[in-house]
Design a protein around this motif. Structure first.
Motif, PDB file in Angstrom:
ATOM      1  N   PRO A   1      -2.808  12.715  -6.741  1.00 17.69           N
ATOM      2  CA  PRO A   1      -4.181  13.152  -6.883  1.00 17.69           C
ATOM      3  C   PRO A   1      -4.244  14.298  -7.879  1.00 17.69           C
ATOM      4  CG  PRO A   1      -3.274  13.951  -4.816  1.00 17.69           C
ATOM      5  CD  PRO A   1      -2.205  13.132  -5.466  1.00 17.69           C
ATOM      6  N   SER A   2      -5.156  14.174  -8.798  1.00 19.41           N
ATOM      7  CA  SER A   2      -5.247  15.269  -9.760  1.00 19.41           C
ATOM      8  C   SER A   2      -6.708  15.446 -10.110  1.00 19.41           C
ATOM      9  CB  SER A   2      -4.445  14.941 -11.005  1.00 19.41           C
ATOM     10  OG  SER A   2      -4.984  13.781 -11.577  1.00 19.41           O
ATOM     11  N   ALA A   3      -7.076  16.663 -10.349  1.00 13.50           N
ATOM     12  CA  ALA A   3      -8.448  16.903 -10.732  1.00 13.50           C
ATOM     13  C   ALA A   3      -8.486  16.872 -12.244  1.00 13.50           C
ATOM     14  CB  ALA A   3      -8.899  18.253 -10.222  1.00 13.50           C
ATOM     15  N   GLU A   4      -8.795  15.716 -12.754  1.00 17.02           N
ATOM     16  CA  GLU A   4      -8.793  15.603 -14.207  1.00 17.02           C
ATOM     17  C   GLU A   4     -10.146  15.952 -14.766  1.00 17.02           C
ATOM     18  OE1 GLU A   4      -7.361  11.890 -15.667  1.00 17.02           O
ATOM     19  OE2 GLU A   4      -5.455  12.213 -14.627  1.00 17.02           O
ATOM     20  N   GLU A   5     -10.093  16.535 -15.912  1.00 18.34           N
ATOM     21  CA  GLU A   5     -11.349  16.872 -16.543  1.00 18.34           C
ATOM     22  C   GLU A   5     -11.813  15.654 -17.315  1.00 18.34           C
ATOM     23  OE1 GLU A   5     -11.059  20.493 -18.768  1.00 18.34           O
ATOM     24  OE2 GLU A   5     -12.721  19.800 -20.005  1.00 18.34           O
ATOM     25  N   ASP A   6     -13.003  15.204 -17.049  1.00 18.73           N
ATOM     26  CA  ASP A   6     -13.501  14.021 -17.723  1.00 18.73           C
ATOM     27  C   ASP A   6     -14.645  14.391 -18.641  1.00 18.73           C
ATOM     28  OD1 ASP A   6     -11.947  12.004 -16.338  1.00 18.73           O
ATOM     29  OD2 ASP A   6     -13.085  12.645 -14.576  1.00 18.73           O
TER      30      ASP A   6
ATOM     31  N   LEU B   1       0.828  -1.201   0.000  1.00 16.30           N
ATOM     32  CA  LEU B   1       0.000   0.000   0.000  1.00 16.30           C
ATOM     33  C   LEU B   1       0.863   1.252   0.000  1.00 16.30           C
ATOM     34  CD1 LEU B   1      -3.010  -0.805   2.321  1.00 16.30           C
ATOM     35  CD2 LEU B   1      -2.919  -0.696  -0.144  1.00 16.30           C
TER      36      LEU B   1
ATOM     37  N   ARG C   1     -11.343  11.866  -5.073  1.00 15.61           N
ATOM     38  CA  ARG C   1      -9.948  11.450  -4.900  1.00 15.61           C
ATOM     39  C   ARG C   1      -9.857  10.109  -4.193  1.00 15.61           C
ATOM     40  NH1 ARG C   1      -6.141  16.438  -3.215  1.00 15.61           N
ATOM     41  NH2 ARG C   1      -7.103  18.013  -4.513  1.00 15.61           N
TER      42      ARG C   1
ATOM     43  N   LYS D   1      -9.121   2.831  -6.541  1.00 14.02           N
ATOM     44  CA  LYS D   1      -8.849   2.113  -7.778  1.00 14.02           C
ATOM     45  C   LYS D   1      -7.371   1.738  -7.856  1.00 14.02           C
ATOM     46  CE  LYS D   1     -11.248   3.844 -11.515  1.00 14.02           C
ATOM     47  NZ  LYS D   1     -11.102   4.743 -12.675  1.00 14.02           N
ATOM     48  N   VAL D   2      -6.528   2.655  -7.408  1.00 11.24           N
ATOM     49  CA  VAL D   2      -5.084   2.405  -7.498  1.00 11.24           C
ATOM     50  C   VAL D   2      -4.666   1.276  -6.573  1.00 11.24           C
ATOM     51  CG1 VAL D   2      -2.826   3.410  -7.057  1.00 11.24           C
ATOM     52  CG2 VAL D   2      -4.558   4.733  -8.227  1.00 11.24           C
ATOM     53  N   ILE D   3      -5.216   1.264  -5.362  1.00 12.77           N
ATOM     54  CA  ILE D   3      -4.781   0.193  -4.456  1.00 12.77           C
ATOM     55  C   ILE D   3      -5.647  -1.049  -4.587  1.00 12.77           C
ATOM     56  CG2 ILE D   3      -3.666   1.742  -2.802  1.00 12.77           C
ATOM     57  CD1 ILE D   3      -6.074   1.590  -1.054  1.00 12.77           C
ATOM     58  N   LYS D   4      -6.570  -1.009  -5.523  1.00 10.02           N
ATOM     59  CA  LYS D   4      -7.364  -2.200  -5.886  1.00 10.02           C
ATOM     60  C   LYS D   4      -8.016  -2.877  -4.691  1.00 10.02           C
ATOM     61  CE  LYS D   4      -4.912  -3.552 -10.009  1.00 10.02           C
ATOM     62  NZ  LYS D   4      -3.864  -4.407 -10.505  1.00 10.02           N
TER      63      LYS D   4
ATOM     64  N   LYS E   1     -11.979   7.844  -4.318  1.00  8.17           N
ATOM     65  CA  LYS E   1     -12.408   6.828  -5.279  1.00  8.17           C
ATOM     66  C   LYS E   1     -11.252   6.426  -6.182  1.00  8.17           C
ATOM     67  CE  LYS E   1     -17.209   7.431  -6.022  1.00  8.17           C
ATOM     68  NZ  LYS E   1     -18.098   8.293  -6.788  1.00  8.17           N
ATOM     69  N   SER E   2     -10.519   7.416  -6.671  1.00 14.16           N
ATOM     70  CA  SER E   2      -9.416   7.050  -7.573  1.00 14.16           C
ATOM     71  C   SER E   2      -8.281   6.377  -6.798  1.00 14.16           C
ATOM     72  CB  SER E   2      -8.921   8.259  -8.372  1.00 14.16           C
ATOM     73  OG  SER E   2      -8.776   9.364  -7.540  1.00 14.16           O
ATOM     74  N   LEU E   3      -8.126   6.744  -5.541  1.00 10.63           N
ATOM     75  CA  LEU E   3      -7.123   6.064  -4.708  1.00 10.63           C
ATOM     76  C   LEU E   3      -7.519   4.599  -4.530  1.00 10.63           C
ATOM     77  CD1 LEU E   3      -4.572   6.393  -2.991  1.00 10.63           C
ATOM     78  CD2 LEU E   3      -6.033   6.864  -1.039  1.00 10.63           C
TER      79      LEU E   3
ATOM     80  N   ARG F   1       2.204   1.973  -3.387  1.00 10.78           N
ATOM     81  CA  ARG F   1       1.183   2.454  -4.310  1.00 10.78           C
ATOM     82  C   ARG F   1       0.772   3.880  -3.975  1.00 10.78           C
ATOM     83  NH1 ARG F   1      -2.583  -2.578  -5.210  1.00 10.78           N
ATOM     84  NH2 ARG F   1      -1.166  -3.794  -6.488  1.00 10.78           N
TER      85      ARG F   1
ATOM     86  N   LYS G   1     -14.110  13.124  -2.057  1.00  6.86           N
ATOM     87  CA  LYS G   1     -14.781  11.864  -2.365  1.00  6.86           C
ATOM     88  C   LYS G   1     -14.224  11.260  -3.668  1.00  6.86           C
ATOM     89  CE  LYS G   1     -19.387  10.001  -3.074  1.00  6.86           C
ATOM     90  NZ  LYS G   1     -20.712  10.349  -3.559  1.00  6.86           N
TER      91      LYS G   1
ATOM     92  N   LEU H   1     -15.420  18.104 -13.939  1.00 11.15           N
ATOM     93  CA  LEU H   1     -14.129  18.272 -13.280  1.00 11.15           C
ATOM     94  C   LEU H   1     -14.323  17.937 -11.814  1.00 11.15           C
ATOM     95  CD1 LEU H   1     -11.718  21.001 -14.298  1.00 11.15           C
ATOM     96  CD2 LEU H   1     -11.716  20.281 -11.941  1.00 11.15           C
ATOM     97  N   ASP H   2     -13.740  16.829 -11.428  1.00  6.74           N
ATOM     98  CA  ASP H   2     -13.959  16.340 -10.072  1.00  6.74           C
ATOM     99  C   ASP H   2     -12.745  16.689  -9.214  1.00  6.74           C
ATOM    100  OD1 ASP H   2     -14.550  15.056  -7.764  1.00  6.74           O
ATOM    101  OD2 ASP H   2     -15.175  13.171  -8.713  1.00  6.74           O
ATOM    102  N   ASN H   3     -12.930  17.622  -8.300  1.00  2.52           N
ATOM    103  CA  ASN H   3     -11.822  17.976  -7.408  1.00  2.52           C
ATOM    104  C   ASN H   3     -12.274  17.824  -5.961  1.00  2.52           C
ATOM    105  OD1 ASN H   3      -9.254  18.730  -6.887  1.00  2.52           O
ATOM    106  ND2 ASN H   3      -9.649  20.926  -6.985  1.00  2.52           N
TER     107      ASN H   3
ATOM    108  N   PHE I   1       0.909   7.648  -6.011  1.00  2.37           N
ATOM    109  CA  PHE I   1      -0.416   8.144  -6.377  1.00  2.37           C
ATOM    110  C   PHE I   1      -0.430   9.664  -6.404  1.00  2.37           C
ATOM    111  CE2 PHE I   1      -4.642   9.524  -4.863  1.00  2.37           C
ATOM    112  CZ  PHE I   1      -5.373   9.137  -5.964  1.00  2.37           C
TER     113      PHE I   1
END
Lengths: 731, 179
Positions: free
Chosen positions: A23-28, A14, B169, B175-178, B171-173, A17, B167, B162-164, A21
């Motif tokens: 953190p980024s605010a990506e535009e989707d 962990l 973040r 995903k990274v640590i599966k 979620k994406s964390l 990983r 919550k 644009l998700d900043n 990691f």
């Protein structure tokens, strides 16, 4: 998940990983679900999405459902959902992932069971993958390919001899349900075990729309035969959405291509493509693509052609790897002219056609060699095999032509009769049980014997015994020759001469008539095989033997496995108990010539004394058991055994009759009788005793020893000593 | 789904006609009236969306419920055409699409912004400026507070997000640590 994982390790993983990691605010790019249901959804928005791109849909309770874009329409995008589609509701946000479907590939996948997205589903935790590979890639071009020249040994005589498969070939296995299609595929996987590790073929088994239980069964079988270590199972079972079933062969292909493109060899089995096309039809109809023939969409041909084109033999410059594909197609009532079968037949480089009638007539594998072909495998066939089996196809074809006349055999001329005899023997020798692939050089030896007419002097039923004994003989006495044949790879004059000498030497020692012909052909053949195990070790036939004589009350669906454990196991406690039982049991020695029923009455009376049961009851049970199936397993001995009503009872009475007891016309003189009498709670020990006796009477010297023994104590000693001897040699 | 698509087409046609005849303001006012009617009488929305309205009935409802209150003839005609073509079910979405086209024309963009807590007016101003630079349009912010986000904000406009938020973040964390 394994519970033995060290918490420290988890923390480390962990930490690594999380460190990486960002953190980024990506535009989707987002869209909204317009409608959803039946595994498909249409989405408004996502204007710049690619075809085949993955989409994440967030459900109301925050779960992510993955989907793949299939239809890009003017106003909306249609996607297929990979998981809980009932959770997706109108208005849910769908997000682009900017990646098309890809799966993990690498050595880490070997030995694992994964779903079509590459997630392990075997409960062994995470996999180590070397890379990610796109599921849909273009097949290799012309420049990078080469002719199919190396053989892929299936270990099945009929295939390796007559329908040879080369590495990089696509050979269709086609037939009705329950004709042994999967069996051929599994045997082929198992046979790769014997391959030189450098030339090892890595196997990928794709289960499409099958029952989960069958997938488990296949995994267990592969594990049992040590084949799982180089095999990956990709499972999209019947309960998975059609989208996953559609994706499964492509992702498996991507996994197998990793080996092909790194200069190694891979084998992929699609089991089966009928279900795959049905899954695709389901998706297409839900997507409102126009249905065509049999409601399949127009691109159902392309669906399989682009998949099977990925099987290839790469040229040396491109690593020289190969990917062989064995697609399986199920027909209805043998109809190969249905839509999907004809499509796939035209795509593949040949087909192995399995026939219901052949299967039911006992010819297994049930390959119809007349219409099965391999269009490119001939070049890849081993030279020695080519020299051996060249005329086999022809011989069998002629046999089939003449087979109709078989019933008039008395009126036929000599040459026709000879041809019929030869064909019958060749057909017999092509039979092969499941899970017993044979090394190709051994195949050559046995086929050569058949083709050169060496079988003509033996009855057909003895041929399997001949094969078994010949292999055992060669293993034991001629390892040098085998080595040489392997090295040379063809039948030169010198080798042929040597081989003929081996046949001659072997046939001097091989005498199928030492076995008395017997009570029941099945038993006798089994016994013959079981007893011939002098040097080839134990033995499935022994197992079958015990299984067959076991009374109905003792039988259970798992009997075979149970017996296997008993015979193979080291349960010393139960074995000691058997010794004690022999020590204490009553042994009757009789000089008179008697009939079965009188003996049964006599023994029943004796048994009644040592147990609480009634003599008449025991007698009637013994007679009833005898009527079920004869317990006289050979003309020499019999094991009448019954189950009593009481509890915790077990007794044995042994009887020797020097002149023999009349059981039936087939067994007029039974010399050794083992009466077993036990309650149902002693079922396990009952089986142990059965197996022990069956093993004792297998001792080659048992029969003579039994008749020669001078008294009761000597008989007891004979049983005990053979039991001990067996244990020693067994270890 | 098909209702919305049709509404988009009718809105587009109406907008084009209005712009040609320079009646855009009058038409916009009428569309607002329609929107208001839908808001005030939810039953009429339900009625429009229900399937299988007989053309004649539909025409009467349109005349009575909407056209009475409309001032612009082009707008009234559009509604009549919709009733004629049995597209009354698209009517509830007409305003939405019309305003979207109008905003596009006027180079405006409406951004819905969700914050975890009530944001500082300063931050809102800053955000407006930034987003206006990014989109090249005049920004209208629809502010909303959603404590579930834990922290940060989420912006949504047209088909972008644009998700900043914390919550997001997490979620994406995840995903990274599966997990």
């Amino acid at each position: 998940m394994k519970s033995s994982i060290n918490p420290g390790e988890i923390l480390d993983v962990l930490k690594k990983r999380i460190a990486g990691f960002e953190p980024s605010a990506e535009e989707d790019e987002i869209g909204r679900v317009l409608s959803a249901g039946d595994g498909v959804a249409s989405i408004w928005g996502l204007n710049s999405i690619l075809s085949g791109e993955l989409v994440e849909i967030e459900t109301d309770d925050g779960e992510i459902v993955n989907a793949m874009a299939m239809n890009l329409e003017e106003e909306s995008v249609s996607v297929v959902l990979f998981s809980d589609y009932e959770k997706v509701k109108e208005g849910n946000v769908a997000k682009r992932t900017d990646s098309v479907a890809s799966v993990p590939v690498g050595e880490g996948l070997l030995g694992r069971v994964v779903d079509p997205l590459g997630n392990p589903i075997d409960g062994f935790g995470e996999m180590k993958s070397s890379a990610n590979s796109r599921v849909e890639v273009k097949a290799p071009g012309i420049i990078s390919r080469e002719n199919v020249t190396e053989p892929l040994q299936t270990g099945i005589k009929a295939i390796d001899a007559m329908i040879p498969i080369g590495r990089g070939q696509r050979e269709l296995i086609i037939g009705d349900r329950r004709t042994g299609k999967t069996a051929i595929a599994i045997d082929t996987i198992i046979n790769q075990k014997n391959c030189d590790p450098k030339e090892r073929v890595h196997c990928f088994y794709v289960a499409i729309g099958q029952k989960r239980s069958s997938v488990v069964q296949i995994m267990e079988k592969l594990k049992k035969y040590d084949a799982m270590e180089y095999t990956t199972i990709i499972a999209a079972t019947a309960s998975d959405p059609a989208s996953l079933q559609y994706l499964a062969p492509y992702s498996a292909c991507a996994m197998a291509e990793y080996f092909r493109d790194s200069g190694r060899h891979a084998l992929i089995i699609f089991d089966d493509l009928t279900k795959h096309s049905q899954a695709y039809r389901e998706i297409s109809l839900l997507m409102r693509r126009s249905p065509g023939r049999e409601a399949y969409p127009g691109d159902v041909f392309y669906l399989h052609s682009r998949l099977l084109e990925r099987a290839a033999k790469m040229s040396e410059e491109f690593g020289g790897g190969s990917l062989t594909a064995l697609p399986i197609v199920e027909t209805q009532d043998g109809d190969v002219s249905a839509y999907i079968p004809t499509n796939i037949i035209s795509i593949t480089d040949g087909q192995i056609f399995l026939e219901d009638a052949l299967f039911n007539s006992g010819l297994r594998p049930a390959i119809n060699v007349g219409i099965s072909v391999s269009r490119v495998g001939g070049d890849a066939q081993l030279k020695a095999m080519k020299q051996t089996a060249g005329s086999l196809r022809l011989d069998l074809a002629q046999f089939r032509e003449l087979a109709a006349f078989m019933q008039f055999s008395s009126d036929l001329d000599k040459s026709t009769k000879k041809q019929l005899d030869r064909g019958e023997r060749l057909t017999e020798i092509l039979k092969q049980p499941q899970y017993e692939p044979i090394d190709v050089f051994k195949q050559i030896i046995i086929l050569k014997a058949g083709i050169s007419g060496r079988f003509d002097k033996y009855p057909t039923v003895k041929l399997r015994l001949y094969q078994r004994e010949l292999f055992a003989y060669v293993d034991k006495n001629e390892p040098d020759f085998m080595q040489k044949l392997r090295k040379v790879g063809e039948l030169t004059d010198e080798i042929e001469k040597e081989l003929n000498k081996i046949y001659d030497d072997f046939e001097k020692t091989f005498n199928p008539e030492t076995m008395e012909t017997g009570v029941d052909a099945g038993y006798t053949v089994n016994m013959a095989l079981a007893m011939s195990q002098g040097h080839s070790g134990f033995n499935r036939d022994m197992l079958q033997l015990v299984e067959r004589i076991t009374g109905r009350e003792l039988a259970s669906p798992s009997l075979e496995e149970e017996l296997e454990q008993i015979i193979g196991g080291e349960d010393t406690l139960e074995k000691d108990r058997f010794d004690k039982l022999v020590d204490s049991c009553l042994i009757i020695d009789s000089d008179k010539e008697e009939v079965m029923k009188v003996v049964f009455k006599h023994v029943a009376e004796k048994m009644a004394l040592s147990t609480d049961s009634d003599a008449d009851e025991i007698y009637s049970k013994l007679v009833a058991r005898e009527e079920q199936t004869s317990t006289a397993l050979s003309p020499f001995f019999s094991i009448p055994h019954i189950v009593s009503e009481g509890e915790d009872e077990f007794d044995m009475v042994i009887m020797r009759s020097k002149k023999g007891i009349f059981f039936s016309d087939a067994a007029p003189h039974v010399h050794a009788l083992f009466f077993l009498f036990g309650s149902l709670d002693q079922r396990h020990f009952h089986l142990v005793t059965l197996s022990a006796i069956a093993q004792i009477i297998q001792t080659p010297t048992f029969e003579t020893g039994w008749l020669k023994a001078s008294g009761i104590e000597e008989l007891r000693e004979l049983i005990l000593s053979s039991e001990r001897k067996r244990e020693k040699t067994g270890k | 789904m098909i209702f919305k698509m049709c509404a988009e087409r009718y809105a587009g046609a109406l907008f084009a006609v209005a712009a040609e005849n320079k009646e855009l303001d009058a038409v916009t006012a009428d569309i607002r009236t329609i929107d208001e009617i839908f808001e005030k009488v939810p039953e009429i929305r339900k009625y429009c969306l229900s399937a299988n309205i007989a053309t004649d009935n539909g025409k009467i409802v349109i005349e009575e419920a909407f056209i009475k209150y409309l001032k612009n003839a082009k707008c009234a005609n559009t509604l009549r055409v919709m009733a004629e073509n049995r597209r009354i079910s698209s009517l509830p979405f007409l305003a939405e699409h019309f305003f979207a086209i109008l905003a596009e024309k006027e180079n405006r963009v409406t951004i819905s912004a969700q914050f975890a807590t009530e944001p500082d007016p300063e931050i809102v101003e800053k955000l407006k400026k930034k987003m206006s630079n990014k989109t090249g349009k005049v920004v209208e912010l629809n502010l909303d507070v959603n404590p579930e986000l834990l922290g940060g904000f989420i912006l949504k406009w047209s088909d972008r997000m644009l998700d900043n938020s914390v919550k997001g973040r997490l979620k994406s964390l995840k995903k990274v640590i599966k997990i």
